[in-house]
Motif scaffolding. Structure first.
Motif, PDB file in Angstrom:
ATOM      1  N   UNK A  64       2.039  86.761   0.249  1.00 43.62           N
ATOM      2  CA  UNK A  64       2.109  86.987  -1.054  1.00 43.62           C
ATOM      3  C   UNK A  64       2.737  88.140  -1.282  1.00 43.62           C
ATOM      4  N   UNK A  68       7.810  89.870  -3.710  1.00 41.78           N
ATOM      5  CA  UNK A  68       8.240  91.121  -4.140  1.00 41.78           C
ATOM      6  C   UNK A  68       9.120  91.815  -3.171  1.00 41.78           C
ATOM      7  N   UNK A 179       7.008  92.418 -10.758  1.00 38.93           N
ATOM      8  CA  UNK A 179       5.968  91.666 -10.038  1.00 38.93           C
ATOM      9  C   UNK A 179       5.319  90.680 -10.689  1.00 38.93           C
ATOM     10  N   UNK A 182       3.811  85.394  -9.135  1.00 38.08           N
ATOM     11  CA  UNK A 182       3.038  85.513  -7.822  1.00 38.08           C
ATOM     12  C   UNK A 182       2.851  83.959  -7.367  1.00 38.08           C
ATOM     13  N   UNK A 187       1.125  86.799 -13.088  1.00 40.14           N
ATOM     14  CA  UNK A 187      -0.056  87.702 -13.139  1.00 40.14           C
ATOM     15  C   UNK A 187      -0.056  88.289 -14.604  1.00 40.14           C
TER      16      UNK A 187
END
Lengths: 495, 240
Positions: A64, A68, A179, A182, A187
């Protein structure tokens, strides 16, 4: 002819001219040219001299973290790596189909990326060459010079890029290195306030993007001899196209064509890319040389990016960009356009498409929805492909039962274009330098050819432990004391 | 008959009342005044190891988490001399571990990062150690990334004093001190650690992480996006 210019027969007898670094590109590269005493060109190479290593140090990290971390490959198109990694890792969390809100927010982020990157490349990096001339006064040949002589053009370029970055900020949380995406979704979705803020300016962006297409088109029409022939070479080309054959920069299947435009393969599921593409290592560059397995090393190299995409798709699913695509194809005639300067025209058509897509997505209610994530049966391997600003971007990961990455392979856009860029600089070297006294203006012709591909040299050098390497130990006078070299197969030898 | 004033001390010129047995930092927190700290957590016995909470009390440097407050004491905290030393301590913490904020899922929710911002730490200053600290991903639901450990011992204290499990311990001495897991194999999966444990929720940095939820909180909504660490006497960190 140019293929023979990769390696000169007697390099020690030749004079070496280096363009180091190549300017107005992302990352660090150089071009070396070997000339004889009559200024005849014997060898031309585009070297990628920086070194990254992401494929290695991503191993052992939790999956995960990957979207990023890997986007740090680049400061220009981090969103492309962010999304390609997320797409690959969707398979790990079993997200076969994202929620409409998740997919549309990712698409919005991606089109924001295309818009800002294409604007940056054309207006900031390349317009000085195109507006002032390749061998114009070097002190003027930059974005500051453009702002002084063509203030409206420079202003539009800056504001187009800014708008694309605002789209990224609202979807990813930051203009650079956000970010938002995901594994399994996003998000956040766009808030009503964020949507309305972007809607305020999007129509202006569409209009300016269309003007930018017209500007490049005009340059081609004004000087077809230069634009159609500069560094031109014929090549296969590849891109992802939508399932309906239309341009889709986010998702689809792989399609390739030969230099005549005939389809070589179509509808290829990118999960099987390893059956399609092989990568070759050469001992003078950190960048690998991919080729189509079916055609072999000599004939299998290909070109990616805007010039390929605009000619590879059957249509563009937004009306203004489709009009421009048709005109582009008509201008090319029966054969595809192979001229490197055609990249700029195609790139601006894509920028217009991206602006139109952003407009449509902002009018879609799903973009502000609340269902962000989905999951399913746990997987252990995934491939994600996206059409990044510079071309097809492939991310491939394996994840172990403890959730740690055990394998990573990245084939980035600029790597696909490695052989093509080398071909272009060789053609230009022969066209413009052969037999002439080398000047700054002539050397800039070489850089113009490299820039047309909008290479991201930072992204393109990422393998660790596989690449050929030469190490020289010199004394204080520059005399070589010793040297070691490692071949592409990992063998190390003296000298 | 008027009630006598409670005992108090001054902290950077502000009067801070305190109760019996309170330390300087406890009284400051009750009064809503921030003193930088990492290993201190009001739910646990003070440890006095990180020294970030060092203040000058009546002209003498002392850890405010262990120093009892005294009536009439003059305490200085937010002064250049002390903040320079705190910044140096932070820089040493950063170089001793592997703190890659750009790709860390705790970024924005990390007390170490937030304290560094608070104290204007602009660079690590010292040479990085780049220690080799493998991850422990053996547990099905939790990951240990030892690269980010600052040896605050909060997980040790939480597991021992609240959970009654002794899952974590500090091993080695001096520069070789490091966090270990109390299992023959050394793996978290071979302990009785659970996500319901207090120890699972006290890490001020990014060592003890719930798996598969990293980056779920968008930028802008993380603990220290909303307010700096100094805005709350003791930060409640999201995702901890």
């Amino acid at each position: 002819m140019s293929a023979n210019l990769e390696t000169a027969a007697n390099p020690e007898t030749l004079r070496r001219v280096a363009i180091d670094p190549v300017s107005r590109v992302e990352g660090h590269g150089k071009v070396t040219i070997l000339l004889d005493d009559k200024n005849k060109v014997h060898q031309v190479r585009l070297h990628i001299v920086e070194f990254r290593g992401f494929e290695k140090f991503i191993q052992g990290r939790p999956y995960w973290e990957v979207p990023v971390m890997v986007q740090r490959l680049c400061g220009i198109c981090p969103v492309s790596h962010h999304l390609a990694a997320s797409k690959a890792l969707d398979a790990i969390v079993g997200a076969k189909h994202l929620t409409p809100t998740a997919e549309k927010n990712r698409r919005l982020m991606h089109y924001g990326q295309i818009l800002q990157s294409h604007a940056l490349h054309f207006f900031h990096l390349c317009s000085p060459d195109l507006l002032f001339g390749f061998d114009s006064d070097v002190s003027q040949r930059n974005i500051v010079g453009v702002a002084a002589k063509y203030p409206e053009t420079a202003k539009r370029g800056i504001l187009l890029r800014k708008f694309g970055q605002e789209v990224i900020r609202h979807t990813a949380g930051k203009r650079v290195h956000g970010t938002g995406s995901v594994p399994g979704g996003v998000n956040k979705s766009l808030s009503i306030a964020e949507r309305d803020e972007l809607l305020k300016d999007i129509y202006q962006m569409v209009a300016w993007s269309r003007d930018a297409v017209h500007m490049v088109k005009e340059l081609h029409h004004q000087n077809p001899e230069l634009y159609n022939s500069f560094g031109a070479f014929r090549a296969n080309f590849m891109s992802m196209v939508g399932f309906d054959g239309g341009m889709d920069l986010y998702h689809g299947r792989l399609r390739g064509r030969d230099e005549n435009g005939n389809v070589l393969f179509d509808g290829v599921d990118y999960q099987n890319y390893t059956q399609l593409i092989e990568e070759e290592v050469k001992n003078w560059s950190y960048m690998k040389f991919p080729y189509l397995k079916s055609l072999g090393r000599e004939k299998g190299w290909y070109r990616v990016g805007p010039l390929s995409r605009v000619q590879n798709c059957d249509f563009i699913p937004t009306p203004l960009a489709e009009i421009e695509r048709r005109e582009f194809v008509a201008y090319s005639g029966v054969m595809p356009m192979h001229a490197p300067l055609g990249y700029h025209w195609a790139r601006m058509i894509e920028m217009l498409h991206a602006a139109e897509m952003i407009k449509d997505l902002l009018h879609d209610d799903d973009i502000t929805g609340s269902e962000l994530m989905t999951s399913g049966e746990r997987g252990f391997e995934g491939v994600g492909v996206i059409e990044a600003p510079r071309g097809t971007l492939i991310h491939h990961y394996r994840v172990d039962e403890n959730d740690l990455v055990s394998m990573c392979n990245l084939i980035v856009s600029t790597t696909h274009n490695n052989q093509a860029m080398n071909e272009a600089v060789r053609r230009v070297a022969v066209q413009y330098l052969h037999g002439h006294e080398v000047t700054e203006g002539l050397l800039n012709h070489i850089e113009v050819a490299v820039r047309a591909f909008d290479p991201c040299l930072s992204c393109a050098t990422h393998a660790l432990g596989k690449m050929p390497l030469e190490v020289e130990v010199l004394d204080q006078t520059g005399q070589r004391l010793s040297a070691l070299s490692r071949g592409g197969d990992g063998t190390i030898c003296d000298g | 008959m008027s009630k006598a004033n409670p005992p108090s001390f001054t902290l950077d010129g502000k009067t801070i009342p305190f109760g019996e047995g309170q330390t300087i930092i406890q009284a400051a927190m009750d009064a809503g005044v921030y003193i930088p700290h990492l290993c201190f957590n009001p739910e646990f016995k003070p440890h006095g190891s990180c020294k970030l909470c060092t203040v000058k009390a009546d002209g003498r440097q002392t850890a405010s988490c262990t120093q009892q407050a005294k009536d009439g004491m003059v305490v200085e905290s937010d002064i250049k001399e002390i903040n320079d030393e705190r910044r140096a301590l932070l820089q040493m913490l950063f170089v001793e571990g592997n703190h890659f904020c750009p790709s860390c899922e705790k970024s924005g929710n990390c007390q170490l990062q937030a304290t560094a911002y608070e104290l204007d730490m602009m660079s690590p200053h010292f040479d990085h150690f780049f220690p080799d600290r493998p991850l422990d991903a053996s547990h099905p639901d939790y990951l240990l990334d030892f690269n980010r450990c600052i040896l605050c011992s909060l997980c040790v204290r939480a597991s021992r004093d609240v959970d009654g499990k002794n899952v974590f311990a500090l091993s080695g001495r001096g520069i070789k001190s490091h966090l270990i897991v109390n299992a023959k194999s050394g793996h978290l999966a071979d302990t009785d650690f659970s996500g319901d444990d207090k120890a699972a929720h006290v890490c001020p940095v990014g060592v003890i992480l719930k798996k598969r939820v990293g980056f779920a909180t968008p930028i802008g909504q993380r603990s220290f996006d909303e307010q700096p660490i100094s805005a709350t006497p003791h930060p409640v960190v999201k995702g901890a």
